[in-house]
Design an enzyme around this catalytic site. Structure first.
Site, PDB file in Angstrom:
ATOM      1  N   SER A  17       0.810  -1.220   0.000  1.00  0.00           N
ATOM      2  CA  SER A  17       0.000   0.000   0.000  1.00  0.00           C
ATOM      3  C   SER A  17       0.844   1.270   0.000  1.00  0.00           C
ATOM      4  O   SER A  17       0.547   2.233  -0.706  1.00  0.00           O
ATOM      5  CB  SER A  17      -0.929  -0.007   1.225  1.00  0.00           C
ATOM      6  N   ARG A  24       2.074   6.065  -7.410  1.00  0.00           N
ATOM      7  CA  ARG A  24       0.958   6.672  -8.137  1.00  0.00           C
ATOM      8  C   ARG A  24       0.939   8.183  -7.970  1.00  0.00           C
ATOM      9  O   ARG A  24       0.626   8.913  -8.916  1.00  0.00           O
ATOM     10  CB  ARG A  24      -0.371   6.064  -7.670  1.00  0.00           C
ATOM     11  N   THR A  45       1.009  -6.939   2.291  1.00  0.00           N
ATOM     12  CA  THR A  45       0.455  -7.692   3.426  1.00  0.00           C
ATOM     13  C   THR A  45      -0.998  -7.338   3.663  1.00  0.00           C
ATOM     14  O   THR A  45      -1.851  -8.209   3.841  1.00  0.00           O
ATOM     15  CB  THR A  45       1.284  -7.414   4.692  1.00  0.00           C
ATOM     16  N   CYS A  46      -1.311  -6.058   3.665  1.00  0.00           N
ATOM     17  CA  CYS A  46      -2.653  -5.602   4.032  1.00  0.00           C
ATOM     18  C   CYS A  46      -3.735  -6.242   3.175  1.00  0.00           C
ATOM     19  O   CYS A  46      -4.700  -6.804   3.685  1.00  0.00           O
ATOM     20  CB  CYS A  46      -2.730  -4.082   3.923  1.00  0.00           C
ATOM     21  N   LYS A  54      -8.435 -10.197   7.013  1.00  0.00           N
ATOM     22  CA  LYS A  54      -8.665 -10.256   8.463  1.00  0.00           C
ATOM     23  C   LYS A  54     -10.005  -9.632   8.832  1.00  0.00           C
ATOM     24  O   LYS A  54     -10.798 -10.211   9.583  1.00  0.00           O
ATOM     25  CB  LYS A  54      -7.509  -9.537   9.182  1.00  0.00           C
ATOM     26  N   TYR A 103      -5.707  -2.927  -8.104  1.00  0.00           N
ATOM     27  CA  TYR A 103      -4.418  -2.269  -7.866  1.00  0.00           C
ATOM     28  C   TYR A 103      -3.620  -2.170  -9.167  1.00  0.00           C
ATOM     29  O   TYR A 103      -3.014  -1.138  -9.465  1.00  0.00           O
ATOM     30  CB  TYR A 103      -3.626  -3.038  -6.809  1.00  0.00           C
ATOM     31  N   ARG A 207       3.336 -14.593  27.180  1.00  0.00           N
ATOM     32  CA  ARG A 207       4.513 -14.674  28.050  1.00  0.00           C
ATOM     33  C   ARG A 207       4.277 -14.061  29.422  1.00  0.00           C
ATOM     34  O   ARG A 207       4.980 -14.379  30.379  1.00  0.00           O
ATOM     35  CB  ARG A 207       5.711 -13.999  27.383  1.00  0.00           C
ATOM     36  N   GLY A 274       5.692 -11.688  16.119  1.00  0.00           N
ATOM     37  CA  GLY A 274       6.399 -10.533  15.579  1.00  0.00           C
ATOM     38  C   GLY A 274       6.757 -10.716  14.121  1.00  0.00           C
ATOM     39  O   GLY A 274       6.583 -11.792  13.536  1.00  0.00           O
ATOM     40  N   HIS A 454     -27.877  10.482  21.793  1.00  0.00           N
ATOM     41  CA  HIS A 454     -28.452   9.498  22.710  1.00  0.00           C
ATOM     42  C   HIS A 454     -29.478   8.638  21.979  1.00  0.00           C
ATOM     43  O   HIS A 454     -30.237   9.155  21.169  1.00  0.00           O
ATOM     44  CB  HIS A 454     -29.125  10.222  23.892  1.00  0.00           C
ATOM     45  N   GLU A 459     -21.619   8.564  23.537  1.00  0.00           N
ATOM     46  CA  GLU A 459     -22.005   9.742  24.316  1.00  0.00           C
ATOM     47  C   GLU A 459     -21.234   9.794  25.641  1.00  0.00           C
ATOM     48  O   GLU A 459     -21.047  10.876  26.225  1.00  0.00           O
ATOM     49  CB  GLU A 459     -23.500   9.787  24.570  1.00  0.00           C
TER      50      GLU A 459
END
Length: 465
Positions: A17, A24, A45-46, A54, A103, A207, A274, A454, A459
Site C-alpha cells: 500500500s 501513483r 500484506t494488508c 482479516k 491495484y 509470556r 512478531g 443518545h 455519548e
C-alpha cells in the site's frame, strides 16, 4: 542474454500500500517516470494476508456472535450446519483477487510501469529485476524507494516449521477444531478471537499475565479478562519448547505455563510472535544503508535513509508504526516532497489512531496513561474513566454481557486530551471521528461542549465526569 536496460526518475521496490501510493502520486499527479516492482501479489500484506481478509473474517466472527445473542432479542435461530469455512475462504480469496486486479489497473491509469519480479541492488543507482520468465531487467533510477514490507517470524523452537503464521491463517482450507495461538500482540489477539467466535477450541499462549502490552493498562487488563470470560483458554507466563507431528494431521505442543509443564494435541499451532523486514533478497548491504538492531532501515521523519537518494517507509523502516494507512500517508507525502515541490512535506507520526479487531474492538490514540505521566509528570495529568454495559446487552443475561470501558488522558491546566483509549462495540468507527478531535488538540472542555447523541455508547466520551 544481456539484461534489458531501463531508466526512470523513481523506482519503487515493493507493491504494498505504501509503495504504490507513493508511485501513483509521483507519476499520476507530478508526471515523474515511475517504475514499481513486486514479486508476490499487488497490495502487500494488508490486501493479501492482513487487514482486508482479516476484517472480512472478523465480520464472519461477529455474525457468529450475533447469531448466539439473537435469542435474547426474541429470535429463534437454528443453525442447521456449522460455519462453512471452505465456502467462506473461497469467497474471501476471490474478493482479494479482485482487489489485486484493481491495484494493477490503478497503476496503469497513473502510468506507473509495473514489473512482476524480484529486485536486488547492483549499486546505489542500479537495481536488477529477475522477472517470472527468467528475463533480467536492469533499471537505473535517480531516486529509489524501498517499501518491501515484512514477514512473520517463526520462533527458535524445535519443530516450529510445523506450525503456521498469520500468512498461513488465510491458507487454511478447513477450520481447525482445536488451535494454539502463540503471541500477545494484536495479530495473536485478533486471530484467537476469530477462531473462538467461529467455534474452534482456542488456546492463547502469552509470556506475561496480560496481552496487548503496548496499549494502555486498562485495555490490557480488561480485554484479557474478557477473553477469559468468553471461554478462550489463556496460558499465562508461558513458553514453548517443541512442536511435533503425531500423525493424522495432529500436532503436539510442548509448553510451560503458570501451572507447570504440559503437552497439548492440536490441529494447528499459529505463531504470532512478531515480524521482520523482508530484505534478504534485496542485496541491501551493497548500499551501506543504516539499519537498527532488528534490521529495519533507519529513516528520519522525511523517510530519508543515510543514502541521499534512497528512501524507505512502511514495515521495512524503523518508523515504529506498522499500519497500512501510515505507509500510504508517508508514501504520498514523500512524493509531494520529491516531485511536487513541497519541500517540508512529511508525515506527522504523533497521534495516529489504531484499532485492534478483538472481541470486543479496541481503539487507541495518543499516549497511554503511564506514558503521559512519564512525559508530563503526575501533577500535570488528569484521567477520566468509565466502565458500563452498552445498551445492546440490555436484553441479555448478566453472564452474556460484554464490557465497555473508556479512558481519557488529559494534560495541563486546560486539560488537553493527549490519550484516548476505548474498548467496546463500535470502537473502530467511533475512534476515527474522535481521532480528528485529538489530532486538532481538543481539550476535555471541547469534548464536554459537544452535545451527546443518545442513546449511543460514544455519548459517554462527551459526558464523562
Amino acid at each position: 542474454m544481456a539484461p534489458i536496460q531501463k531508466e526512470c526518475d523513481y523506482l519503487v521496490i515493493g507493491g504494498g500500500s505504501g509503495g504504490l501510493a507513493s508511485a501513483r502520486r509521483a507519476s499520476g499527479m507530478y508526471g515523474a517516470k515511475v517504475m514499481a516492482i513486486e514479486n508476490k501479489r499487488l497490495g502487500g500484506t494488508c490486501v493479501n494476508v492482513g487487514c482486508v481478509p482479516k476484517k472480512v473474517t472478523w465480520f464472519a466472527a461477529s455474525i457468529a456472535e450475533t447469531i448466539k445473542e439473537a435469542k435474547a432479542y426474541g429470535f429463534s435461530v437454528d443453525e442447521t450446519a456449522p460455519f462453512n469455512w471452505s465456502m467462506f475462504k473461497d469467497k474471501r480469496d476471490a474478493y482479494v483477487k479482485r482487489l489485486n486486479g484493481i491495484y494493477e489497473k490503478n497503476l496503469k491509469n497513473d502510468k506507473v510501469e509495473y514489473l512482476h519480479g524480484t529486485a536486488s541492488f547492483v549499486d546505489l543507482h542500479t537495481v536488477k529485476v529477475a522477472l517470472d520468465d527468467q528475463t533480467e531487467v536492469s533499471i537505473k533510477a535517480k531516486k529509489i524507494l524501498v517499501a518491501v514490507g515484512g514477514y512473520p517470524n517463526l520462533p527458535d523452537v524445535e519443530g516450529a516449521e510445523l506450525g503456521i503464521t498469520s500468512d498461513g491463517f488465510f491458507e487454511l482450507e478447513t477450520q481447525p477444531k482445536k488451535v494454539a495461538v502463540v503471541g500477545a500482540g494484536y495479530i495473536a489477539v485478533e486471530m484467537a478471537g476469530m477462531f473462538h467466535a467461529l467455534g474452534t477450541e482456542t488456546h492463547l499462549f502469552i509470556r506475561h499475565d496480560t496481552f496487548l502490552r503496548t496499549f494502555d493498562p486498562m485495555i490490557q487488563e480488561k480485554v484479557t479478562a474478557e477473553y477469559e470470560r468468553q471461554g478462550i483458554h489463556l496460558h499465562k507466563q508461558s513458553s514453548q519448547s517443541k512442536l511435533e507431528d503425531i500423525g493424522n494431521g495432529q500436532k503436539r505442543l510442548h509448553y510451560k505455563d503458570q501451572n507447570g509443564e504440559g503437552t497439548m494435541d492440536i490441529d494447528t499451532c499459529l505463531w504470532a510472535i512478531g515480524r521482520s523486514p523482508e530484505l534478504e533478497k534485496l542485496n541491501i548491504d551493497i548500499t551501506k544503508i543504516d539499519r537498527n538492531e532488528k534490521h529495519h532501515i533507519k529513516v528520519d521523519k522525511y523517510q530519508n535513509t543515510n543514502v541521499p537518494h534512497i528512501y524507505a517507509l512502511g514495515d521495512v523502516s524503523d518508523s515504529g508504526m506498522e499500519l497500512t494507512p501510515v505507509a500510504i500517508a508517508a508514501g504520498r507525502r514523500l512524493s509531494d516532497r520529491l516531485f511536487g515541490g513541497q519541500t517540508d512535506a512529511h508525515l506527522d507520526y504523533t497521534n495516529i489512531p489504531s484499532v485492534v479487531f478483538a472481541h470486543p474492538e479496541v481503539g487507541s490514540i495518543g499516549l497511554t496513561e503511564p506514558q503521559a505521566r512519564d512525559k508530563f509528570g503526575d501533577e500535570n495529568i488528569k484521567v477520566y474513566t468509565t466502565s458500563f454495559t452498552a445498551m445492546y446487552y440490555s436484553m441479555m443475561e448478566p453472564e452474556d454481557k460484554g464490557p465497555t470501558s473508556y479512558k481519557i488522558v488529559c494534560q495541563g491546566k486546560d486539560e488537553k486530551v493527549v490519550g484516548l483509549h476505548i474498548m467496546g462495540i463500535g470502537s473502530g468507527e467511533m475512534l476515527q471521528g474522535f481521532g480528528v478531535a485529538v489530532k486538532m488538540g481538543a481539550t476535555k472542555a471541547d469534548f464536554d461542549r459537544c452535545v451527546a447523541i443518545h442513546p449511543v455508547s460514544a455519548e459517554e466520551l462527551v459526558t464523562m465526569k
